[in-house]
Design a protein around this motif. Structure first.
Motif, short mmCIF file in Angstrom:
data_model
loop_
_atom_site.label_atom_id
_atom_site.label_comp_id
_atom_site.label_asym_id
_atom_site.label_seq_id
_atom_site.Cartn_x
_atom_site.Cartn_y
_atom_site.Cartn_z
N MET A 5 0.82 -1.20 0.00
CA MET A 5 0.00 0.00 0.00
C MET A 5 0.85 1.26 0.00
SD MET A 5 -3.09 -1.03 -0.15
CE MET A 5 -3.94 0.48 0.28
N ALA A 6 2.02 1.17 0.68
CA ALA A 6 2.88 2.35 0.71
C ALA A 6 3.43 2.67 -0.65
CB ALA A 6 4.01 2.12 1.71
N GLY A 7 3.64 1.62 -1.48
CA GLY A 7 4.20 1.86 -2.81
C GLY A 7 3.25 2.59 -3.71
N ARG A 8 1.94 2.40 -3.50
CA ARG A 8 0.96 3.06 -4.34
C ARG A 8 0.96 4.56 -4.15
NH1 ARG A 8 -4.55 -0.61 -4.55
NH2 ARG A 8 -3.61 -2.47 -5.51
N PHE A 9 1.43 5.01 -2.99
CA PHE A 9 1.42 6.44 -2.70
C PHE A 9 2.28 7.21 -3.69
CE2 PHE A 9 0.82 10.12 -0.13
CZ PHE A 9 2.03 10.79 -0.13
N PHE A 10 3.31 6.56 -4.21
CA PHE A 10 4.24 7.23 -5.11
C PHE A 10 3.85 7.08 -6.57
CE2 PHE A 10 7.20 8.32 -1.82
CZ PHE A 10 7.12 7.29 -0.90
N ILE A 11 2.77 6.38 -6.85
CA ILE A 11 2.31 6.20 -8.22
C ILE A 11 1.19 7.20 -8.49
CG2 ILE A 11 1.32 4.61 -9.89
CD1 ILE A 11 2.52 2.33 -8.36
N SER A 12 1.35 7.98 -9.53
CA SER A 12 0.34 8.98 -9.86
C SER A 12 -0.94 8.30 -10.32
CB SER A 12 0.86 9.91 -10.96
OG SER A 12 1.08 9.19 -12.16
N PRO A 13 -2.07 8.98 -10.21
CA PRO A 13 -3.35 8.37 -10.64
C PRO A 13 -3.34 7.97 -12.11
CG PRO A 13 -3.75 10.30 -9.27
CD PRO A 13 -2.28 10.27 -9.53
N ILE A 14 -2.73 8.80 -12.98
CA ILE A 14 -2.72 8.47 -14.40
C ILE A 14 -1.87 7.22 -14.65
CG2 ILE A 14 -0.78 10.03 -14.82
CD1 ILE A 14 -3.67 9.23 -17.25
N ALA A 15 -0.76 7.09 -13.91
CA ALA A 15 0.08 5.89 -14.06
C ALA A 15 -0.65 4.66 -13.57
CB ALA A 15 1.40 6.07 -13.32
N ARG A 16 -1.43 4.81 -12.48
CA ARG A 16 -2.20 3.68 -11.97
C ARG A 16 -3.26 3.25 -12.98
NH1 ARG A 16 -3.91 5.90 -7.48
NH2 ARG A 16 -1.89 5.54 -6.47
N ARG A 17 -3.91 4.22 -13.60
CA ARG A 17 -4.91 3.88 -14.62
C ARG A 17 -4.29 3.17 -15.81
NH1 ARG A 17 -9.79 6.73 -14.11
NH2 ARG A 17 -10.41 5.48 -15.92
N ARG A 18 -3.07 3.59 -16.18
CA ARG A 18 -2.39 2.92 -17.28
C ARG A 18 -2.03 1.48 -16.93
NH1 ARG A 18 1.52 8.07 -18.85
NH2 ARG A 18 0.02 9.10 -20.26
N LEU A 19 -1.59 1.26 -15.70
CA LEU A 19 -1.29 -0.10 -15.28
C LEU A 19 -2.55 -0.96 -15.27
CD1 LEU A 19 1.22 0.52 -12.34
CD2 LEU A 19 1.74 -0.45 -14.59
N GLN A 20 -3.65 -0.39 -14.82
CA GLN A 20 -4.90 -1.14 -14.83
C GLN A 20 -5.35 -1.45 -16.24
OE1 GLN A 20 -7.57 1.36 -12.62
NE2 GLN A 20 -6.64 0.88 -10.62
N GLN A 21 -5.18 -0.50 -17.14
CA GLN A 21 -5.57 -0.73 -18.52
C GLN A 21 -4.68 -1.80 -19.17
OE1 GLN A 21 -8.17 0.47 -20.11
NE2 GLN A 21 -7.64 -0.71 -21.95
N PHE A 22 -3.39 -1.79 -18.81
CA PHE A 22 -2.48 -2.81 -19.33
C PHE A 22 -2.90 -4.20 -18.85
CE2 PHE A 22 1.33 -5.45 -19.05
CZ PHE A 22 1.84 -5.33 -20.33
N ARG A 23 -3.28 -4.32 -17.58
CA ARG A 23 -3.68 -5.62 -17.04
C ARG A 23 -4.98 -6.11 -17.67
NH1 ARG A 23 -2.21 -3.20 -11.89
NH2 ARG A 23 -0.17 -3.99 -11.19
#
Length: 346
Positions: A1-19
């Motif tokens: 959970m701590a690692g997610r703090f450093f991931i921007s929302p747009i980067a998180r959406r891109r990772l979700q779209q990739f998965r």
């Protein structure tokens, strides 16, 4: 959970779209497993033990050469660990841990029960080539060379192509006109013939081939990036950034380049697969890597020259087909992940 703090929302959406792209996501894991195995080729396939013990001392033959005399032999030359005589000397006072495949890419099996190329067996899982070398070992080493060469060429060529295309599209004018005329002339040259001629003059090698192919591979992305920058330079947010006094490099690479990334990433898988295919073609024709180097193109050539040994051609074809398919599926998933129309679609 701590690692997610450093991931921007747009980067998180891109990772979700990739998965969400299951084909690309699974292909990425398969490719990473295969590439990791090839990166550890010396541990997976080698004619030297990974580690051995002799007289209660540990030796690591895969990273250091030891003379035969170190194990009670007679010669000062490097020990041949496949020699039954050397094996008896070591096992009499110690033990050896071998890789799963007891052959390196250049090891010749002198104990074949039939003339080379020999078919697959318990000793040589994919058979041997016409020189008695293990096909699986050469496939693992050749896979690593192809991927490393293709990635290096793609990264360097893309950096040059994106830079040239961005400058043409944003600056325009005389620079764009002269650059386009130069690219038209340069791209009209017979690339394959020039590579063959240069490979005949220059001693073939990894870096020499990389430099030769880099002279032409950078042009692939120029037109795509140029078109995106031509469209973006007249948009309102670019004009606003220019009015605020931002420098030209800042506007180009901080504001205009992100919009060109989707088109750029959609082309990069084709650049990568094209780089690997070109290297394979040069190796197939005998103008690629130095003779004896592990190469998928050289394996294809052996399959052509030894039609009575179909395992050579089938192995080379399947390895190339799997490699290029995985890279294409991964590239499609990355392209979808950077597509804003899919990222922000609910």
């Amino acid at each position: 959970m701590a690692g997610r703090f450093f991931i921007s929302p747009i980067a998180r959406r891109r990772l979700q779209q990739f998965r969400r792209n299951r084909r690309g996501y699974v292909s990425l894991w398969i490719f990473l497993i295969l590439f990791s195995i090839s990166l550890c080729a010396e541990i997976v396939a080698n004619d030297k033990p990974i580690v051995l013990s002799y007289n209660h001392a540990l030796y690591f033959p895969i990273v250091k050469s030891y003379p035969e005399t170190a194990f009670g032999g007679e010669f000062e030359t490097e020990a041949d660990y496949r020699d039954p005589y050397v094996q008896k000397l070591i096992e009499a006072k110690g033990w050896m841990v071998w890789p799963p495949i007891h052959y390196s890419y250049q090891t010749i099996n002198y104990n074949l029960d039939r003339p080379a190329p020999s078919p697959p067996s318990a000793e040589n899982w994919l058979g041997t080539d016409d020189q008695g070398r293990d096909v699986l070992a050469r496939l693992i080493y050749g896979f690593r060379i192809s991927i490393v060469f293709g990635l290096t060429l793609t990264i360097l060529g893309s950096m040059i192509g994106v830079l040239v295309g961005a400058m043409e599209g944003y600056l325009g004018g005389l620079f764009d006109l002269l650059s386009q005329r130069f690219i038209e002339i340069w791209s009209g040259m017979p690339v394959l013939f020039l590579l063959i001629i240069m490979s005949s003059v220059i001693t073939p090698g990894f870096f020499s081939l990389l430099g030769l192919m880099l002279l032409f591979s950078w042009m692939t992305l120029v037109d795509v990036v140029r078109a995106e920058f031509l469209k973006a330079r007249n948009l309102d947010y670019i004009r606003a950034a220019r009015a605020l006094g931002l420098s030209t490099p800042a506007i180009m690479f901080k504001h205009a380049l992100p919009n060109a990334m989707v088109a750029t990433l959609s082309m990069m898988p084709f650049v990568l697969t094209g780089s690997i295919a070109t290297l394979t073609g040069l190796d197939f024709l005998g103008f690629g890597m130095p003779p004896g180097s592990p190469s998928l193109g050289e394996l294809l050539s052996q399959g052509k020259n030894n039609l009575q040994a179909p395992w050579l051609g089938v192995t080379a074809f399947l390895s190339l087909a799997v490699m290029l398919s995985l890279l294409t599926f991964i590239g499609e998933a990355v392209r979808d992940a950077f597509d804003p129309r899919k990222i922000f679609r609910e």
